[in-house]
Structures are given as structure tokens and as C-alpha cells.
Design an enzyme around this catalytic site. Structure first.
Site: not given
Ligand code: GLN
Length: 459
Positions: A66, A141, A165
């Protein structure tokens, strides 16, 4: 994932992975490929094997990284303009441990910029498409990593999970995604989002690979003071008898396909002799509100270091120091990053700190207690990962609140710091993957992965 004893070579594995990555270019899975270095490393490993030298447990296994993990190979962008270009002088602990075992990074995967999002549409480089449907999102994400594994480009990929994410994109693409207990894997060298909920984890095709990656990457790190001693013996292995399901999640808001998938797994578990216990966890309904106060607060603090001076991007239009800060930040961050910085600064400001931030911290303690109490009654909890399967590209981008609602079932787990594994749970009639998650008590990581293997039997 071992190759030392197989009729293949590291070079051919890496070549194959790179070819596949290119074949799926339109899906926009990778931000950059690491072709030259990867092939060079593969050759070195093949030479070692030919000479009969000892190689690591992941020798020659290609993987995807990532793009918020620092590595000396290539640039780290966190899918943002403000880090473009940023060449890291260090390897993150995870990269270091994987490479020590011979794993070979073939490319960096697309993500929501700074991991802010649930669809990988907030990437500066454009969205990643779902593994099964080009018109749908990959989830986020860590969307690129999930799709890279789902399409068999690589057997594993790294991810970060601050509020879902890893688990949500895993479930949108039909692979395993693990968010360990907070502190199990070092966060050193990973671009910080919210330091009190950020967790490092992986995407794989099965629980055994996941366990191997955990064995390799977990452990205390003097560079991350929040890391825990090890991953093995913290909770004794006990016989799993009771599985909880949460009755407070608003069932009407959960897609019928997901409700059916949960019912099917519950039936499977009952047949296997497990007792299913309905849990009331009323505090969880506050988790989303709590998360969207605490996380932006930490985001605003962590992102303050991006000032146009220390890293990457600097605005060409700045006339003085003040303008370097403001213009570089304004041009370099994406809207969602800015939204979070503003919310964070607001909830931390002296007039509102008590009303929002402090109250959210108190509510977080209640959520932690609620999980503790739940795990006195059951061994694990089975719940959906998100209220719906992968949605259409563009469907939620202009409606941040509906995007935040994606996280309603994943964020409580991060606030409590407990481990959770997203497992594939069939598909919709049109073939869209569905996922569920198994949540365990703090430090039950290893046992949880063992238990999850039982669910693998139910195809
Ligand atoms: N979708 C969540 C957010 O936007 C989680 C993001 C993540 O886990 N990095 O905060």
C-alpha cells in the site's frame, strides 16, 4: 507461499506478477511498479537457492505494498500530491521484516489519499475499480491492495486499517483482510492517519498465509512505543463455544444479501455445534460519531508536518513563507484531507474541546468496556463488515456523510483496539463479493485466525 522447494523460480514468479499487474492496468490498482528492483532481487534469490544457501520463509514471493508504507524502493505518495515526490531514506518495519524473509515488492497500490476514505476514489491518481465489476468501487482506503490479491496478481498485499480500510475493501473484493489487535505490528515508517487507531495488516487468499505474515511481522519495535511484545501466547487457546451476533445494528439499513450471508454462516456454525448468543451492544451506535471526532483530531495533528518545506510538493505560486504553507497545503491536499483537518482543528479548539473531543474520549471508553463485557459472554463476534456490497463509482463521492456511514460497522472495532478478520461470505446473484468479520478479544489474534479456518470450510 514457499518457493524454495517448488519447481519454479523467483524470477518467473515476479515476472508473472508484473505481467498480470500490467494486464489489469485499466483497473488502476498500482500507483507505481517496482519492476527493475524486483527482478534484480528475484535473481539474487534464485542464485542463493541454486547454491543451496538458506533463504527466508517468503523467498521469491511477490507482494504489493500500500502506498503509505515507506520503503527505500521508489517513492511513497500516500496517493496524494503533497507527498509527490517523496523518496524515503528508510524502510518501514513491515517492509524490512518482509524483505528479510525474501518477499519481493512488485509495486505500490492505490489508496484514498492519506487513507481518508472508503472507496479509493479520493486518490490523487484516480479511483481503483472493483475486482469483479469495473463500474463499482474497490472499497477503501486500501482498495488497490485488495484488488491486487483478489485478481491473483500477488498472493498477499499490505494494508492499513484505521476504521475499516483493510476489512471493507477485503469484503468488497472477496478476500481475507486482517486488522490485528492495536499495537501488534509496528507502525514505524507508515504514513500516520490517526495514531490511536492505525493498525497494520494484510490481504490474503486464506487464513494460513495470514498467520504466517503475522508471525513474521508482529512484535515489539523500539521505533514504535505502542507495540506489544508478541503475537503468540497472550491469550491461552481455549475451546471456542459461543459466537455472538449483535442485535443493535439497524437491520433495515443492512443490505438483504449481507443479512442472508450472515444468517447462512450462523446456520453453519450452529450445525457445527457452536452456541449463538444475541448480544446487546447499545453503545456501538455512538461509535461513528466518536470516530469522526477522534480521528480527524489526530489527522489534523499528524498532517500538520506537511507544510511545503519538509516533504514533497511546494506551491510555485507562493510569495512568502506564509504562502508556502497555505498554498502548498491547499494545492497538495485533497478535499477529504482538508475536511478532516478542519473538523480536527474545530473539535480540538479551546471553545469546543470539552464539548466534542473530551466527550468523544469518554464515549470511547464506554465502547471499550462494551466489548470487554461482550467477550465475557462469547468467544468471538460475527458481524457484517459494511452495510452493503461494493457500490457504484461516483455514487457517494459528493456525499461525505453517506460515505462515512460505510464505516458504521468497522470503526467501533478500531476504537476498542480489538482484532477483526474480514472473511469472504459468498456473492450476490450478480457475482459481487460479500464479506463478514470475526471480531475477537484483545490479543486473541492467533486463535482468531485458527477459528476462522473453520469458516473456510463453508463455501
Ligand atoms: N473509511 C474510514 C475513514 O475514511 C477508514 C479509513 C481507514 O481505515 N484508513 O476514516
Amino acid at each position: 507461499m514457499k518457493i524454495a522447494d517448488k519447481n519454479t523460480s523467483a524470477v518467473s514468479l515476479v515476472k508473472e506478477a508484473l505481467e498480470k499487474a500490467k494486464k489489469y492496468e485499466d483497473k488502476h490498482i498500482f500507483v507505481s511498479l517496482n519492476e527493475e528492483n524486483a527482478l534484480k532481487k528475484a535473481e539474487e534469490i534464485d542464485k542463493k537457492i541454486a547454491k543451496g544457501e538458506k533463504v527466508g520463509r517468503l523467498a521469491g514471493v511477490p507482494y504489493a505494498l500500500k502506498d503509505n508504507f515507506l520503503s527505500k524502493e521508489g517513492n511513497t505518495t500516500a496517493s496524494s500530491l503533497i507527498l509527490e515526490p517523496f523518496h524515503s531514506p528508510i524502510d518501514s518495519t513491515t517492509v524490512k521484516k518482509l524483505e528479510e524473509e525474501g518477499a519481493i515488492m512488485i509495486g505500490r497500490t492505490n489508496m484514498d489519499s492519506f487513507a481518508h476514505g472508503s472507496s479509493t476514489e479520493n486518490s490523487y491518481f484516480g479511483p481503483t475499480k472493483n475486482a469483479k465489476d469495473d463500474e463499482r468501487v474497490a472499497g477503501g482506503s486500501s482498495g488497490g491492495s485488495a484488488v491486487a490479491v483478489a485478481l491473483d496478481i500477488v498472493p498477499f498485499a499490505t494494508g492499513t486499517d484505521t476504521g475499516g480500510s483493510i476489512r471493507q475493501p477485503a469484503s468488497f473484493n472477496g478476500v481475507y483482510g486482517f486488522k490485528p489487535t492495536y499495537g501488534t505490528i509496528s507502525r514505524y515508517g507508515v504514513v500516520a492517519m490517526a495514531s490511536s487507531t492505525d493498525c497494520i495488516g494484510f490481504f490474503t487468499k486464506n487464513t494460513e498465509d495470514m498467520n504466517l505474515l503475522m508471525e513474521i511481522c508482529a512484535g515489539q519495535d523500539s521505533n514504535d512505543m505502542t507495540t506489544l511484545p508478541d503475537y503468540y501466547n497472550e491469550t491461552e487457546e481455549k475451546e471456542v463455544k459461543k459466537i455472538g451476533i449483535i442485535k443493535d445494528f439497524d437491520n433495515d439499513k443492512v443490505d438483504e444479501n449481507i443479512r442472508n450471508a450472515l444468517a447462512k454462516k450462523v446456520e453453519f456454525l450452529k450445525q457445527k455445534g457452536y452456541e449463538i448468543v444475541e448480544l446487546s451492544m447499545p453503545t456501538l451506535k455512538y461509535a461513528l460519531a466518536v470516530y469522526y471526532i477522534i480521528v480527524p483530531a489526530e489527522v489534523s495533528s499528524n498532517l500538520s508536518r506537511h507544510d511545503g518545506i519538509r516533504y514533497g510538493y511546494r506551491s510555485d505560486n507562493a510569495k512568502d513563507l506564509g504562502e508556502i504553507f497555505s498554498k502548498s497545503r491547499n494545492e497538495g491536499f485533497m478535499s477529504e484531507n482538508k475536511r478532516r483537518i478542519m473538523i480536527g482543528n474545530f473539535v480540538l479548539s479551546s471553545g469546543f474541546y470539552d464539548a466534542y473531543y473530551l466527550k468523544a474520549q469518554k464515549a470511547r471508553t464506554k465502547i471499550i468496556e462494551e466489548y470487554k463485557n461482550a467477550f465475557e459472554k462469547v468467544d468471538y463476534i460475527l458481524t457484517p463488515v459494511s452495510p452493503n456490497p461494493a457500490f457504484r463509482l461516483g455514487e457517494k463521492v459528493n456525499d461525505p456523510v453517506s460515505m462515512y456511514l460505510e464505516d458504521v460497522m468497522s470503526v467501533p472495532i478500531n476504537l476498542a483496539g480489538v482484532p477483526s478478520l474480514a472473511v469472504p461470505a459468498g456473492t450476490t446473484e450478480t457475482g459481487l463479493p460479500l464479506g463478514l468479520q470475526i471480531v475477537g478479544p484483545r490479543r486473541s489474534d492467533k486463535n482468531l485466525l485458527k477459528f476462522a479456518k473453520i469458516l473456510e470450510e463453508d463455501k
